[in-house]
Design a protein around this motif. Structure first.
Motif, PDB file in Angstrom:
ATOM      1  N   LYS A   1      72.894  65.689  70.177  1.00  0.00           N
ATOM      2  CA  LYS A   1      73.375  65.599  68.838  1.00  0.00           C
ATOM      3  C   LYS A   1      74.746  65.037  68.856  1.00  0.00           C
ATOM      4  O   LYS A   1      75.460  64.550  69.690  1.00  0.00           O
ATOM      5  CB  LYS A   1      73.509  67.001  68.301  1.00  0.00           C
ATOM      6  N   GLU A   2      75.299  64.624  67.567  1.00  0.00           N
ATOM      7  CA  GLU A   2      76.508  63.818  67.261  1.00  0.00           C
ATOM      8  C   GLU A   2      77.720  64.991  67.518  1.00  0.00           C
ATOM      9  O   GLU A   2      77.406  66.254  67.107  1.00  0.00           O
ATOM     10  CB  GLU A   2      76.513  63.207  65.898  1.00  0.00           C
ATOM     11  N   ARG A   3      78.650  64.409  67.749  1.00  0.00           N
ATOM     12  CA  ARG A   3      79.939  65.266  68.068  1.00  0.00           C
ATOM     13  C   ARG A   3      80.449  65.866  66.519  1.00  0.00           C
ATOM     14  O   ARG A   3      80.276  64.964  65.582  1.00  0.00           O
ATOM     15  CB  ARG A   3      81.168  64.553  68.520  1.00  0.00           C
ATOM     16  N   GLU A   4      80.762  66.896  66.207  1.00  0.00           N
ATOM     17  CA  GLU A   4      81.043  67.443  65.042  1.00  0.00           C
ATOM     18  C   GLU A   4      82.343  68.251  65.077  1.00  0.00           C
ATOM     19  O   GLU A   4      82.704  68.843  66.139  1.00  0.00           O
ATOM     20  CB  GLU A   4      80.233  68.407  64.754  1.00  0.00           C
ATOM     21  N   GLY A   5      83.265  68.177  64.124  1.00  0.00           N
ATOM     22  CA  GLY A   5      84.338  69.063  63.913  1.00  0.00           C
ATOM     23  C   GLY A   5      84.208  70.255  63.833  1.00  0.00           C
ATOM     24  O   GLY A   5      83.555  70.740  62.726  1.00  0.00           O
ATOM     25  N   VAL A   6      84.872  71.171  64.591  1.00  0.00           N
ATOM     26  CA  VAL A   6      84.710  72.632  64.691  1.00  0.00           C
ATOM     27  C   VAL A   6      85.939  73.303  63.834  1.00  0.00           C
ATOM     28  O   VAL A   6      85.694  74.134  62.809  1.00  0.00           O
ATOM     29  CB  VAL A   6      84.390  73.243  65.984  1.00  0.00           C
ATOM     30  N   SER A   7      87.242  72.930  64.341  1.00  0.00           N
ATOM     31  CA  SER A   7      88.144  73.661  63.674  1.00  0.00           C
ATOM     32  C   SER A   7      89.478  72.698  63.961  1.00  0.00           C
ATOM     33  O   SER A   7      89.673  71.825  64.601  1.00  0.00           O
ATOM     34  CB  SER A   7      88.540  75.170  64.364  1.00  0.00           C
ATOM     35  N   CYS A   8      90.696  72.831  62.842  1.00  0.00           N
ATOM     36  CA  CYS A   8      91.784  72.246  63.237  1.00  0.00           C
ATOM     37  C   CYS A   8      92.899  73.085  62.843  1.00  0.00           C
ATOM     38  O   CYS A   8      92.556  74.054  62.170  1.00  0.00           O
ATOM     39  CB  CYS A   8      91.802  70.868  62.527  1.00  0.00           C
ATOM     40  N   PHE A   9      94.163  72.731  63.630  1.00  0.00           N
ATOM     41  CA  PHE A   9      95.294  73.503  63.292  1.00  0.00           C
ATOM     42  C   PHE A   9      96.470  72.494  62.896  1.00  0.00           C
ATOM     43  O   PHE A   9      96.644  71.851  63.781  1.00  0.00           O
ATOM     44  CB  PHE A   9      95.331  74.809  64.506  1.00  0.00           C
ATOM     45  N   ASP A  10      97.230  72.591  61.991  1.00  0.00           N
ATOM     46  CA  ASP A  10      98.462  71.698  61.874  1.00  0.00           C
ATOM     47  C   ASP A  10      99.593  72.704  61.813  1.00  0.00           C
ATOM     48  O   ASP A  10      99.842  73.682  61.208  1.00  0.00           O
ATOM     49  CB  ASP A  10      98.324  71.333  60.294  1.00  0.00           C
ATOM     50  N   THR A  11     100.231  72.503  62.946  1.00  0.00           N
ATOM     51  CA  THR A  11     101.579  73.094  63.406  1.00  0.00           C
ATOM     52  C   THR A  11     102.436  73.100  62.527  1.00  0.00           C
ATOM     53  O   THR A  11     103.486  74.039  62.444  1.00  0.00           O
ATOM     54  CB  THR A  11     101.959  73.019  64.856  1.00  0.00           C
ATOM     55  N   SER A  12     102.699  72.092  61.284  1.00  0.00           N
ATOM     56  CA  SER A  12     103.815  72.035  60.651  1.00  0.00           C
ATOM     57  C   SER A  12     103.701  72.985  59.590  1.00  0.00           C
ATOM     58  O   SER A  12     104.700  73.420  58.946  1.00  0.00           O
ATOM     59  CB  SER A  12     103.810  70.642  60.014  1.00  0.00           C
ATOM     60  N   ASP A  13     102.547  73.300  58.996  1.00  0.00           N
ATOM     61  CA  ASP A  13     102.309  74.298  57.852  1.00  0.00           C
ATOM     62  C   ASP A  13     101.204  75.162  58.045  1.00  0.00           C
ATOM     63  O   ASP A  13     100.919  76.015  57.284  1.00  0.00           O
ATOM     64  CB  ASP A  13     101.893  73.325  56.614  1.00  0.00           C
ATOM     65  N   ASN A  14     100.772  75.216  59.347  1.00  0.00           N
ATOM     66  CA  ASN A  14      99.724  76.335  59.627  1.00  0.00           C
ATOM     67  C   ASN A  14      98.328  76.190  58.877  1.00  0.00           C
ATOM     68  O   ASN A  14      97.653  77.188  59.073  1.00  0.00           O
ATOM     69  CB  ASN A  14     100.213  77.757  59.471  1.00  0.00           C
TER      70      ASN A  14
END
Length: 128
Positions: free
Chosen positions: A43-56
């Motif tokens: 399968k292709e790689r997929e984005g699961v989650s992200c976190f921006d530490t500048s604004d949560n």
């Protein structure tokens, strides 16, 4: 030089939990964006989650909403992905990626090309 190191993968039964860690070093600034991606065999790689530490700001793939939780420990420069109620379909190699300018928002799917720095990956296997 920026380093991204994942840890915490393993084998777990369906319904179980794992916590992945992503430790980042080498950025000259305190704020950055961490993305978690996964790739299952064939399968292709997929984005699961992200976190921006500048604004949560955070994002979750629809299939993991309510089961996965992303969080950050700024003092340790580590971002965690708590994975609960795991399903066999969560089985994949999980990769952590870091960047200073990637966009992370609840309604914006992760784009691989926005992340410059990648870890080596950690395997998560969920047995039925």
């Amino acid at each position: 030089e920026v380093h991204v190191v994942e840890s915490g993968g393993g084998l777990v039964q369906a319904g179980g939990s794992l916590r992945l860690s992503c430790a980042v070093s080498g950025f000259s600034v305190d704020d950055y964006i961490i993305g978690w991606f996964r790739q299952a065999p064939g399968k292709e790689r997929e984005g699961v989650s992200c976190f921006d530490t500048s604004d949560n700001n955070t994002y979750y793939l629809d299939s993991v909403k309510g089961r996965f939780t992303i969080s950050s420990d700024s003092a340790k420069k580590t971002v965690y992905l708590q994975m609960d109620s795991l399903k066999p379909e969560d089985t994949a190699a999980y990769y952590c990626a870091a960047d200073l300018s990637a966009y992370c928002s609840a309604d914006y799917s992760l784009r691989e090309w926005e992340y410059d720095f990648w870890g080596q990956g950690t395997q998560v296997t969920v047995s039925s």
